[in-house]
Motif scaffolding. Sequence first.
Motif, mmCIF file in Angstrom:
data_model
loop_
_atom_site.group_PDB
_atom_site.id
_atom_site.type_symbol
_atom_site.label_atom_id
_atom_site.label_comp_id
_atom_site.label_asym_id
_atom_site.label_seq_id
_atom_site.Cartn_x
_atom_site.Cartn_y
_atom_site.Cartn_z
ATOM 1 N N TYR A 23 0.833 -1.192 0.000
ATOM 2 C CA TYR A 23 0.000 0.000 0.000
ATOM 3 C C TYR A 23 0.871 1.247 0.000
ATOM 4 O O TYR A 23 1.870 1.305 0.708
ATOM 5 N N LEU A 57 -4.609 6.297 -2.822
ATOM 6 C CA LEU A 57 -4.013 5.092 -2.233
ATOM 7 C C LEU A 57 -3.820 4.069 -3.350
ATOM 8 O O LEU A 57 -4.788 3.663 -4.010
ATOM 9 N N VAL A 66 -2.691 0.297 -4.346
ATOM 10 C CA VAL A 66 -2.478 -1.036 -3.773
ATOM 11 C C VAL A 66 -1.925 -1.939 -4.867
ATOM 12 O O VAL A 66 -2.474 -1.980 -5.970
#
Lengths: 114, 488
Positions: A81, A90, A92
């Motif tokens: 992450y 964000l 991932v």
Amino acid sequence: MDAMPAVTRLLPIALIVVALGALAHPDPVDAETMTLRCTNPFSGTTWDVAIDHGRRTADSFPADITDKTIKWHDATRGGHYEFDRTSGELTVIYASSTGGVFLRDNCRLVPAAS
Amino acid sequence: MKQRISAVIGIVLVAALNLLPCVPALAQNPPAATTSPETTAQAAAPAAAAATGTWVAAPAWLNPGNNAWQLAAATFVALQSIPGLMILYAGLVKRKWAINSAFMVMYAFASVLVVWVLWAYNMSFGPKWFPFLGQPGPATSAGFELSQATIPEAASGMPDLTFPMATMTYFQFVFAAITVIILGGSVLGRMSFKAWVLFCPLWMTFIYTIGCFSIWGGGWLAQAGAVDFSGGYVIHLAAGVSGFVAAWVVGPRLQADRDHFPPNNLLIALAGAGILWLGWNGFNGGDPYFANADAAGAVLNTNICTAVALLTWTTLDSMVYGKPSIVGAINGMIAGLVGITPAAGYVNGWGAIIIGLCAGIIPWLSMNKLQKTAFMSKVDDTLGVLSTHGVAGLMGGLLTGVLADPAMLVYLGTGSNAPGASTTGWAYGNFKQFGLQLEAAVFIIVVNAIGTYVLLKILSFFVSLRMDDATLQVGDTAAHGEEAYSPH
């Protein structure tokens, strides 16, 4: 002029200043614990990640926390992450049988209690 | 005397390799906790029926459609090797090398399978040993073969698989085998068969597994985000680089053979090429591991790209040499197939067309210009594997970093995984992916160049890498006591 009475008069003022200062700056322990509130832009699903600046963890996983990013690896479910503090994105990365898989979500840091 | 020493050393090497699985954890059982098929089958059986006894065809986690497609795809890829590349090589080489070339393919296929199930599968797809390598261990027990397939280090980015480990092991084996076979195309017409016998299992063990685990087994490159849908890097770039290095270390064919090396049977070569093309439907269509929409997209993209590359290559041949060549068309076809391989399920149809155009031009330039320069032609890459596989694979991998369309979802996702698993290329705003692809390419090139060089140099202490000149003069009859075409 006697010095003692002056100190006596100044003491309550000093205490008030200290108290106000304490109110203006939350307990350092609270400030170090924040919540990263994330939303998936496609599904609208939201979830929280607990960020502990003092222990330098994200959801209890060791995290690399800087002024620009927060990075961690979820050792349980897999996934790397990276939260960009500037853009609020964000990213991932999961490993799959054809290489990496990317997911992108929108997140913001909020006080832990909210 | 040297033959005896070689034989003894060969036995020692094989014995050492057989001991390798004993070093770390013996992965006889599936690496991730999975429900045993027997238990699941029992659970799936209705309680009332269980009282009277009944049979269940498959555990609840097994999807017959996905399992059937995966086994079919694996068989398609196996057919690409035997007979596909076997007869393609046999037809393209000079008449005196038809048997040797075909035999090298057949031997590689068999030897890789043994190595694969004894230790190399788990080095490529098993639990992590190092960031670039899995723990060696056999894939042979009943518990392993019949359990639900999983790739422990790469499970987070994909749905639970719905076929057994036996299917997974075989599917991945055919990719491993064809890599060594492609590599062999660089050393046809002179490599000693004895050296080949030792080289195949050793290369599989020490070189292939590293790239494979790093990208496909959940190793460091996959964790970083590099992608390779079906093997542009793991297979073709690896084979191209290793083949070129092997061609250099082994040495060239006889000069007479380099000057005059006419294909002995182009119709046979064409049959092999056709099997190769259609077999690629399994090669690229099998990699999502599900008979899903992305598998269909990968198959269509594979064929689009191949057609465009073949036509482009043939056009260039016509423009530069004045006439279209069927051997050129085969090379263009292969370059197209290879070029789309790392991208097949990540790019859309337009991306496939662009890759096809590039695959018809860049590997053509590599084969017809670069490999003909004085410096490069010192290395005798018999079938031009560096260009049609190495350069095409590298080009395809880098273009994946440019053209990957995020709307091409390999797997659908819900909740926080929405919309699903995909890759975003530079053309869609993600430059970082191109950088990751470049990083992966450099790693594969370095590992294969150095690894293959060191491996062959070590082997050369024990066995002659090149046949002696007398054998090279005669060919198959001297090497195997057989020839492809009866003189009578």
